[in-house]
Design a protein around this motif. Sequence first.
Motif, short mmCIF file in Angstrom:
data_model
loop_
_atom_site.label_atom_id
_atom_site.label_comp_id
_atom_site.label_asym_id
_atom_site.label_seq_id
_atom_site.Cartn_x
_atom_site.Cartn_y
_atom_site.Cartn_z
N ASP A 118 0.83 -1.21 0.00
CA ASP A 118 0.00 0.00 0.00
C ASP A 118 0.86 1.26 0.00
N ALA A 119 1.96 1.21 0.76
CA ALA A 119 2.85 2.37 0.80
C ALA A 119 3.49 2.62 -0.56
N LEU A 120 3.88 1.55 -1.25
CA LEU A 120 4.44 1.72 -2.59
C LEU A 120 3.42 2.34 -3.54
N GLY A 121 2.16 1.87 -3.49
CA GLY A 121 1.13 2.44 -4.34
C GLY A 121 0.90 3.92 -4.05
N HIS A 122 0.73 4.27 -2.76
CA HIS A 122 0.53 5.68 -2.39
C HIS A 122 1.74 6.52 -2.77
N ALA A 123 2.94 5.99 -2.48
CA ALA A 123 4.15 6.76 -2.80
C ALA A 123 4.30 6.97 -4.29
N TRP A 124 3.95 5.93 -5.09
CA TRP A 124 4.06 6.09 -6.55
C TRP A 124 3.09 7.14 -7.07
N ARG A 125 1.85 7.14 -6.55
CA ARG A 125 0.90 8.16 -6.98
C ARG A 125 1.33 9.56 -6.53
N ILE A 126 1.78 9.70 -5.27
CA ILE A 126 2.23 11.01 -4.78
C ILE A 126 3.45 11.47 -5.56
N ALA A 127 4.37 10.52 -5.85
CA ALA A 127 5.55 10.87 -6.64
C ALA A 127 5.15 11.31 -8.05
N GLY A 128 4.09 10.71 -8.59
CA GLY A 128 3.60 11.15 -9.90
C GLY A 128 3.13 12.59 -9.87
N HIS A 129 2.37 12.95 -8.82
CA HIS A 129 1.92 14.34 -8.70
C HIS A 129 3.11 15.28 -8.53
N ILE A 130 4.08 14.86 -7.71
CA ILE A 130 5.26 15.71 -7.50
C ILE A 130 6.04 15.86 -8.81
N SER A 131 6.21 14.73 -9.53
CA SER A 131 6.93 14.79 -10.81
C SER A 131 6.19 15.67 -11.82
N LEU A 132 4.84 15.58 -11.84
CA LEU A 132 4.06 16.42 -12.74
C LEU A 132 4.24 17.90 -12.40
N ALA A 133 4.21 18.22 -11.09
CA ALA A 133 4.40 19.60 -10.68
C ALA A 133 5.80 20.10 -11.05
N VAL A 134 6.82 19.26 -10.81
CA VAL A 134 8.19 19.66 -11.17
C VAL A 134 8.32 19.84 -12.67
N GLY A 135 7.70 18.92 -13.45
CA GLY A 135 7.76 19.05 -14.91
C GLY A 135 7.09 20.32 -15.38
N ARG A 136 5.91 20.63 -14.82
CA ARG A 136 5.24 21.88 -15.20
C ARG A 136 6.06 23.10 -14.81
N PHE A 137 6.70 23.05 -13.63
CA PHE A 137 7.55 24.18 -13.22
C PHE A 137 8.72 24.35 -14.18
N LEU A 138 9.38 23.23 -14.54
CA LEU A 138 10.51 23.33 -15.48
C LEU A 138 10.04 23.81 -16.85
N ALA A 139 8.84 23.31 -17.31
CA ALA A 139 8.33 23.77 -18.59
C ALA A 139 8.03 25.27 -18.56
N THR A 140 7.41 25.73 -17.47
CA THR A 140 7.13 27.16 -17.34
C THR A 140 8.42 27.97 -17.28
N LEU A 141 9.41 27.46 -16.53
CA LEU A 141 10.70 28.15 -16.45
C LEU A 141 11.37 28.21 -17.81
#
Length: 364
Positions: free
Chosen positions: A243-266
Amino acid sequence: MEPQKPLPEPRQPEGCLVTAIRIPVRIVVLVLVVPVRMAWDALVVAGRFLNDTVLRPLGRALEWALEWTGRILFVWPLLGLWRYLLVPLGKGLAWLGNVLVVVPAVWLYRYLLTPAYAAGAWLVRYLVVVPAVWLYQWILTPSGHGVMWLLRGIGRGIAAAGIGVYTAVAWLVRYLVVVPAVWLYTWVLTPVGRGVTWLLRGIGVALYWVARVVFVLPVLALWRWVLTPVGRFLAVVGREVGDALGHAWRIAGHISLAVGRFLATLFRWVFVEPVRWVYRTVLTPVGHVVRDAVLRPVAQVARGVGRATREALASVRETARQARADFRRMLLGEPREPVAVDRREPTGLETRTLGRSTTALTKD
């Protein structure tokens, strides 16, 4: 009516041990999974970009090159070989086979084998079949009936003698073998078998209790009091880790999406927008000025020069044509004018109409 949604399964009550394991495991797994998820997303983006810009055009170019290479190296040579060599050669061989094999074979079958077969069939019928039928009907059939009557009488005598011998042998076997064997089974083997069975049953019960006390009860105690609690604990840990791996993978996806959007905007505000501003505010006006001040006048001058050149070339061609005509007239003289020929064609006033019976050819 809308289909009823299945009710969620009720959550089983969880103890403090599960809660104490869940929070540290989720924190550790999140810290470990976030870099992996970001690296995975970066690899996915790079792979898609590489596929769209390099691999797919390269694959299409290779497919086109292989297709035309196959056509040039295999299809067209094989097609030419089939059309201009094998097909004429096959037609020639078919014609030769027809002339050299089929026609002689048909002639041989029609004019030699068929008459020979008819003559042979007539000879076999009247020299072999008819005598054989007469021999079978008037000699072999009566002889066979007599032999069968004789063999039937001999068989009846042998059957009667065999029945008597079988009766005597059956009586001897019954009273010398069957009766003693039944007595032996009833009064000797059955009591002995029952005693051996009772003895083996007692030995089996004793061995059963010995094995139960020595092996089964210790193993059952080990399973019940040691392995089962340890297995439940490991199952809880494994479930929580999953369960922790599933939650961590989903949270990491949101974090990666936010970082990607930040880098794209930058990247957009650091590189794309300045380049767009330079293109829109600097390069576009400069291009318009260059187009209006330099390129259009140069194009008009080039068009004028081209028009003047074409006119000069046309006048040179016309002058050369007139010079050739003058030189031809000087050498050969004036060309003769064509003589008019009376074709007796009617004019517009002399043509035939619906109210007249004459034509232009019969009018004179």
